[in-house]
Each structure stands twice: as structure tokens, then as C-alpha cells.
Scaffold this active site. Structure first.
Site, PDB file in Angstrom:
ATOM      1  N   ARG A 252      -1.929  -2.434  -6.400  1.00  0.00           N
ATOM      2  CA  ARG A 252      -2.117  -3.519  -5.423  1.00  0.00           C
ATOM      3  C   ARG A 252      -3.196  -4.476  -5.915  1.00  0.00           C
ATOM      4  O   ARG A 252      -3.048  -5.704  -5.789  1.00  0.00           O
ATOM      5  CB  ARG A 252      -2.485  -2.910  -4.068  1.00  0.00           C
ATOM      6  CG  ARG A 252      -2.705  -3.909  -2.937  1.00  0.00           C
ATOM      7  CD  ARG A 252      -2.845  -3.121  -1.636  1.00  0.00           C
ATOM      8  NE  ARG A 252      -3.550  -3.856  -0.606  1.00  0.00           N
ATOM      9  CZ  ARG A 252      -2.978  -4.679   0.259  1.00  0.00           C
ATOM     10  NH1 ARG A 252      -1.676  -4.893   0.198  1.00  0.00           N
ATOM     11  NH2 ARG A 252      -3.696  -5.293   1.188  1.00  0.00           N
TER      12      ARG A 252
ATOM     13  N   HIS B 275      -4.228  -9.084   4.533  1.00  0.00           N
ATOM     14  CA  HIS B 275      -5.641  -8.953   4.880  1.00  0.00           C
ATOM     15  C   HIS B 275      -5.933  -9.706   6.175  1.00  0.00           C
ATOM     16  O   HIS B 275      -5.532 -10.859   6.320  1.00  0.00           O
ATOM     17  CB  HIS B 275      -6.531  -9.531   3.776  1.00  0.00           C
ATOM     18  CG  HIS B 275      -6.663  -8.641   2.584  1.00  0.00           C
ATOM     19  ND1 HIS B 275      -7.086  -9.096   1.355  1.00  0.00           N
ATOM     20  CD2 HIS B 275      -6.430  -7.308   2.427  1.00  0.00           C
ATOM     21  CE1 HIS B 275      -7.109  -8.090   0.496  1.00  0.00           C
ATOM     22  NE2 HIS B 275      -6.716  -7.002   1.135  1.00  0.00           N
TER      23      HIS B 275
ATOM     24  N   LYS C 119      -1.799  -2.447   7.999  1.00  0.00           N
ATOM     25  CA  LYS C 119      -2.907  -1.868   8.766  1.00  0.00           C
ATOM     26  C   LYS C 119      -2.940  -2.453  10.163  1.00  0.00           C
ATOM     27  O   LYS C 119      -2.662  -3.631  10.366  1.00  0.00           O
ATOM     28  CB  LYS C 119      -4.234  -2.141   8.055  1.00  0.00           C
ATOM     29  CG  LYS C 119      -4.489  -1.245   6.854  1.00  0.00           C
ATOM     30  CD  LYS C 119      -5.897  -1.456   6.326  1.00  0.00           C
ATOM     31  CE  LYS C 119      -6.224  -0.483   5.215  1.00  0.00           C
ATOM     32  NZ  LYS C 119      -7.608  -0.665   4.702  1.00  0.00           N
TER      33      LYS C 119
ATOM     34  N   HIS D 190      -3.697   2.660  -5.670  1.00  0.00           N
ATOM     35  CA  HIS D 190      -4.132   1.406  -5.049  1.00  0.00           C
ATOM     36  C   HIS D 190      -4.443   0.334  -6.089  1.00  0.00           C
ATOM     37  O   HIS D 190      -4.463  -0.865  -5.766  1.00  0.00           O
ATOM     38  CB  HIS D 190      -5.353   1.658  -4.166  1.00  0.00           C
ATOM     39  CG  HIS D 190      -5.543   0.619  -3.103  1.00  0.00           C
ATOM     40  ND1 HIS D 190      -4.677   0.444  -2.043  1.00  0.00           N
ATOM     41  CD2 HIS D 190      -6.510  -0.323  -2.939  1.00  0.00           C
ATOM     42  CE1 HIS D 190      -5.090  -0.533  -1.280  1.00  0.00           C
ATOM     43  NE2 HIS D 190      -6.199  -1.032  -1.796  1.00  0.00           N
TER      44      HIS D 190
ATOM     45  N   ARG E 178       0.837  -1.189   0.000  1.00  0.00           N
ATOM     46  CA  ARG E 178       0.000   0.000   0.000  1.00  0.00           C
ATOM     47  C   ARG E 178       0.880   1.251   0.000  1.00  0.00           C
ATOM     48  O   ARG E 178       2.060   1.192   0.324  1.00  0.00           O
ATOM     49  CB  ARG E 178      -0.896   0.032   1.244  1.00  0.00           C
ATOM     50  CG  ARG E 178      -1.799  -1.179   1.444  1.00  0.00           C
ATOM     51  CD  ARG E 178      -2.545  -1.053   2.756  1.00  0.00           C
ATOM     52  NE  ARG E 178      -3.510  -2.120   2.984  1.00  0.00           N
ATOM     53  CZ  ARG E 178      -3.266  -3.221   3.688  1.00  0.00           C
ATOM     54  NH1 ARG E 178      -2.060  -3.411   4.224  1.00  0.00           N
ATOM     55  NH2 ARG E 178      -4.200  -4.132   3.864  1.00  0.00           N
TER      56      ARG E 178
ATOM     57  N   TYR F  24     -11.077 -10.751  -5.354  1.00  0.00           N
ATOM     58  CA  TYR F  24     -10.218 -10.966  -6.518  1.00  0.00           C
ATOM     59  C   TYR F  24     -10.537 -12.281  -7.226  1.00  0.00           C
ATOM     60  O   TYR F  24     -10.154 -12.461  -8.387  1.00  0.00           O
ATOM     61  CB  TYR F  24      -8.746 -10.927  -6.102  1.00  0.00           C
ATOM     62  CG  TYR F  24      -8.364  -9.611  -5.497  1.00  0.00           C
ATOM     63  CD1 TYR F  24      -8.239  -8.470  -6.289  1.00  0.00           C
ATOM     64  CD2 TYR F  24      -8.166  -9.481  -4.124  1.00  0.00           C
ATOM     65  CE1 TYR F  24      -7.916  -7.246  -5.727  1.00  0.00           C
ATOM     66  CE2 TYR F  24      -7.838  -8.263  -3.558  1.00  0.00           C
ATOM     67  CZ  TYR F  24      -7.711  -7.145  -4.367  1.00  0.00           C
ATOM     68  OH  TYR F  24      -7.415  -5.931  -3.809  1.00  0.00           O
TER      69      TYR F  24
END
Length: 310
Positions: free
Chosen positions: A255, A278, A178, A252, A154, A287
């Protein structure tokens, strides 16, 4: 009253509550970025109810604010994020025993469309994209884009990277994602080659205990906005050279391209989840809607068993 004087009055009116909010976010070890975004959300919200005391704010005030930002063009996901900020603000004030009750708790989130097929560049489009990466610091910019398109980083992760996170001999990066969660991302030879080209011309960091991997022309940690600007310029040149491509592209999307490339190449979804960092596999499953070879193969199992149409 000028805008500046109103801003000062708002800060003064809610000084105790904003200070308490800041203290508890630091105490809970929220990232600097999260603290900044939450505080910005809360200042905007408090500006909409000023000069009403915090303890008098109602559910209607919260709903009225969310309606006003919707009318100004704020999307559903952004409104939900602001509602989350407001809920957290009142929750923390309760913990600090400054107020009782949370007027945002029962406000419903906006329904947001899930599992939309993500926008991405395919293998050939990525090749064309990299032909457009340019700028005064093109070698650095190529290395940055390589990490986004072929390692799934990211923008904020590029910004956070430190020199010690790059393990050249072992061919991997330690990435802080994150929620301040760390993951290990193996690096392909082409990415290492781009970093090898960058390192000798890297401008040394001028100060600070953490030495950033990517620096600006002044030797400071590269800004998130600079990373975005690098990709925006390349995307603009890419779309100018490919006017038939009408995709809405942003940093983004590199990614997204990384994840899609893995899914289309047969990588199992759990591995893709780990590579992307994730927390939930649901975030990765979007995806699989692009090109799921396993589902195609499964459908192939009943080939020849369908009735012929007259």
C-alpha cells in the site's frame, strides 16, 4: 491457580462490565474487527488489575499497566491504541451508569514519531516482487497482490471484499475501509486481467448471504492471516534473491508502494487521499517526503539566482 482458571475467574469477576461494553459497541455499530480488538485489549488490562473491582481502578493502575507492556516490548503506537481502548471502556461504563469517572482520561498518550518516511518498493522492485508471488493458488495470490500494490487496498479490505463490490464492466471496486467508510477505486487493465484469470478458478463460497470475492481452498472467505502469509512468502523470496535489499517489508508496504508510485508520478495529494481512503490528508502527506516533484520544480524557479562561491 492455572492460567485457564485465572482467565475464567477474570471473565466471571468482570462479566457485567464486559457485557455492557460489548452491548454498547454493537449498538454504536462498531465493526466486528474493532469489537474484537477492543475486547482483547480490555481483557488484558483487567487481567492486570484482577481482582480489583472496576469502580476502584485508578489512574495509577492504568499507568502501571501501560508501563508493564512497554517493558515487554510493546511499541508507542500499540500502547496508545490500548489506552484508547481503556478510555472507551470506562466512557461506555459511565454511559451505562455502571460507574462514575474515567481513570484513563487524564493519562497522557505516548509521543510517537510522526511523518516518518514510509518503506516502499519502487517500480522495478515491484516487478521483481511479483516474480516471487507463488503458492498453490498463485493466480488468486497474484490478483490479491495486484490490488494491494496497484489499487492501495489494505489486508482487511481484501478480506472484506464481496463479489458484488467488483464492477467488471465499469472497471472499479467499491471498498469498505476503516470506520466502515466506502470508497470507489478505479481498476487498471492489468488488475482487471489478473481478476479475469482468477474468476474462472475461484472456489465457490459455501454459505452466507455475502459472497466473498476471494475464497480459501474450502470455499470460505479468505482470512486476513492468509493474505498476510501470501505477501510474507513473496517478500521472503524477494529478499533472498535481493540480499542487498535490507528494507523491513510487510503486506502493508505494498500500500505504501502504491501511494509512493502515485506521488512520484505527479498525482495530486487530494486524489491520493481519496484512493487510499484516508480521512485526514495529514496521513497522506507522509508520502510527499519521498519524492515531491512540485517542491523540486519550485526549487528550480530560483536556479541560477544563487551567488557563486569563491
Amino acid at each position: 491457580m492455572t492460567l485457564q482458571s485465572k482467565k475464567y475467574d477474570i471473565m466471571e469477576q468482570y462479566e457485567t462490565e464486559l457485557e455492557a461494553f460489548s452491548i454498547i459497541m454493537k449498538d454504536k455499530d462498531y465493526s466486528v474487527l474493532t469489537q474484537r480488538e477492543y475486547m482483547l485489549d480490555i481483557r488484558r488490562f483487567l487481567g492486570s488489575v484482577y481482582p480489583k473491582p472496576v469502580e476502584d481502578i485508578t489512574k495509577l493502575d492504568v499507568m502501571r499497566y501501560l508501563t508493564s507492556i512497554r517493558k515487554s516490548g510493546t511499541g508507542g503506537s500499540a500502547r496508545n491504541r490500548q489506552l484508547s481502548s481503556i478510555r472507551t471502556f470506562f466512557k461506555f461504563l459511565n454511559l451505562m451508569e455502571i460507574i462514575k469517572g474515567n481513570p484513563a482520561l487524564e493519562v497522557e498518550k505516548t509521543k510517537v514519531e510522526k511523518n516518518r518516511i514510509p518503506t516502499y518498493l519502487d517500480e522495478l522492485e515491484l516487478v521483481h516482487f511479483f516474480q516471487e508471488v507463488d503458492g498453490r493458488y498463485v493466480i488468486r495470490n497474484v490478483a490479491i497482490c495486484m490490488l494491494m500494490a496497484y489499487a492501495g487496498l489494505r489486508v482487511i479490505e481484501i478480506h472484506r471484499l464481496n463479489l458484488k463490490d467488483y464492477h467488471r464492466d465499469e472497471e472499479y471496486l467499491r471498498v469498505k475501509g476503516k470506520g466502515d467508510k466506502w470508497r470507489v477505486v478505479p481498476l487498471l487493465p492489468e488488475i482487471i486481467d489478473s481478476l479475469d484469470r482468477y474468476m474462472p478458478i475461484r472456489i465457490p463460497h459455501r454459505s452466507g448471504k455475502d459472497i466473498p470475492l476471494f475464497t480459501s481452498q474450502f470455499g470460505r472467505r479468505i482470512a486476513r492471516r492468509t493474505v498476510q502469509h501470501v505477501t510474507e512468502q513473496a517478500f521472503a523470496a524477494f529478499q533472498e534473491s535481493k540480499p542487498e535489499n535490507e528494507k523491513k517489508l510487510s503486506s502493508h508496504k505494498l500500500r505504501h508502494s502504491f501511494a509512493t508510485l502515485h506521488i512520484r508520478s505527479g498525482t495530486d495529494i487530494r486524489s491520493v487521499q481519496e484512493l487510499l481512503g484516508h480521512s485526514s490528508i495529514e496521513n497522506t502527506q507522509i508520502y510527499t517526503h519521498v519524492d515531491n516533484k512540485q517542491l523540486r520544480a519550485a526549487q528550480g524557479n530560483i536556479k541560477g539566482k544563487l551567488p557563486a562561491l569563491k
